[in-house]
Design an enzyme around this catalytic site. Structure first.
Site, PDB file in Angstrom:
ATOM      1  N   GLY A  92       2.420  -3.679   2.123  1.00 52.21           N
ATOM      2  CA  GLY A  92       2.390  -4.451   3.409  1.00 52.21           C
ATOM      3  C   GLY A  92       3.522  -5.640   3.259  1.00 52.21           C
ATOM      4  O   GLY A  92       4.360  -5.945   4.444  1.00 52.21           O
ATOM      5  N   ASP A  93       3.579  -6.442   2.063  1.00 50.49           N
ATOM      6  CA  ASP A  93       4.776  -7.276   2.027  1.00 50.49           C
ATOM      7  C   ASP A  93       5.980  -7.024   2.016  1.00 50.49           C
ATOM      8  O   ASP A  93       6.886  -7.544   2.539  1.00 50.49           O
ATOM      9  CB  ASP A  93       4.334  -8.014   0.458  1.00 50.49           C
ATOM     10  CG  ASP A  93       3.084  -8.405   0.507  1.00 50.49           C
ATOM     11  OD1 ASP A  93       2.161  -8.739   1.463  1.00 50.49           O
ATOM     12  OD2 ASP A  93       2.491  -8.485  -0.714  1.00 50.49           O
TER      13      ASP A  93
END
Length: 303
Positions: free
Chosen positions: A248-249
């Site tokens: 997600g980052d």
């Protein structure tokens, strides 16, 4: 300039073993350490793609020293606030399944908080801020909301990647970008979301409330991006899931890198998806060459 803020960083300790037996002595087959935290991860991926950022946040103790040394060695600019307590240690175990044991957050006092806020107060419309991760218990739960409102008034574009109460509280103050996954969006909207069709009305409602970009991820089922102008859907490329930590980052970093470089919205969305997928298909963060390869496998279309 891009600034990433990690209020609750960690020294991440990764351990791999064939089988985890609860209640017994387990011996790892390999291990590694990394400077962890969602904002730090965004800075790390941006650096790999050739976009510089400055990592902000709180570090302390020998674990804080490790984080500072690691990001410096990786060529990431930083201006962390030093605190008295030790930065936490998070243990990530990969056996039959992935498990995590996250350490306790250190205490952050009012002086520490004011020091970081003074850094943010200097930013202008030329800057972008990424607020990522959890808020430590010693800080106000509405801190992100307070900061988003203040930074909006300064003309700063604010990307937020968080969940739970912190995510709920930022919606009324209209951040530039949020990235909930389908489960976080379901929690935020108190609804059941299993497909992109389920997510569409909720993403539209968030845009109508003033959030300019709502990117909702569905793991291997792709992602949805809602703005005032359009609802876009991107497929997820094919690959073997090796590591869900940091995907997600990397998605946020890929989108931000492309957007900051002047790419069209569709291209930024596509690049963000490729970035997240490359990390999911790697044991660490995906290489730039893999991101560019996967970009060709992702199609974006309007819904």
């Amino acid at each position: 300039m891009i600034y990433t803020v990690t209020l609750n960083p960690a020294m991440d300790y990764y351990v791999s073993l064939p089988t985890l037996e609860i209640g017994h002595v387990n011996r790892s087959t390999n291990d590694r350490k990394a400077a962890g935290g969602k904002g730090i991860n965004v800075s790390r991926v941006l650096k790999a793609y050739g976009t510089q950022s400055t990592a902000l946040g709180f570090i302390g103790g020998f674990t804080g020293d490790y984080i500072h040394a690691t990001v410096t060695e990786e060529g990431i600019q930083s201006n962390f606030v030093r605190i008295n307590g030790d930065t936490r240690i998070n243990v990530k175990v990969k056996a039959e399944d992935e498990s995590e044991i996250n350490g306790c957050s250190p205490e952050i006092n009012d002086v520490d908080l004011r020091t970081l806020e003074e850094q943010l107060n200097q930013l202008t419309a030329e800057d972008t801020v990424v607020l990522a991760g959890s808020i430590p218990p010693s800080l106000p739960s509405n801190l992100y909301a307070t900061w988003v409102e203040r930074l909006n008034n300064q003309g700063v574009k604010v990307f937020v990647d968080t969940s739970g109460k912190a995510l709920e509280q930022i919606i009324p103050v209209k951040p530039f970008f949020i990235k909930p996954n389908q489960h976080e969006l379901a929690e935020l909207t108190n609804s059941v979301i299993e497909t992109k069709e389920d997510a569409i009305p909720h993403a539209k409602a968030l845009v109508e409330q003033g959030v300019e970009h709502v990117l909702v991820t569905f793991a291997g089922d792709g992602a949805l991006l809602a703005t005032k102008e359009s609802i876009l859907f991107a497929n997820a490329p094919k690959g073997n899931l090796l590591n869900s930590v940091g995907a997600g980052d990397a998605t946020v970093a890929g989108f931000l890198h492309a957007y900051h470089s002047g790419a069209e919205l569709i291209d930024a969305f596509q690049y963000g998806m490729a970035s997240g997928s490359a990390t999911a298909f790697s044991l660490s963060f995906g290489e730039l060459a893999e991101v560019e390869r996967l970009t060709k496998e992702i199609s974006v279309h309007s819904i």
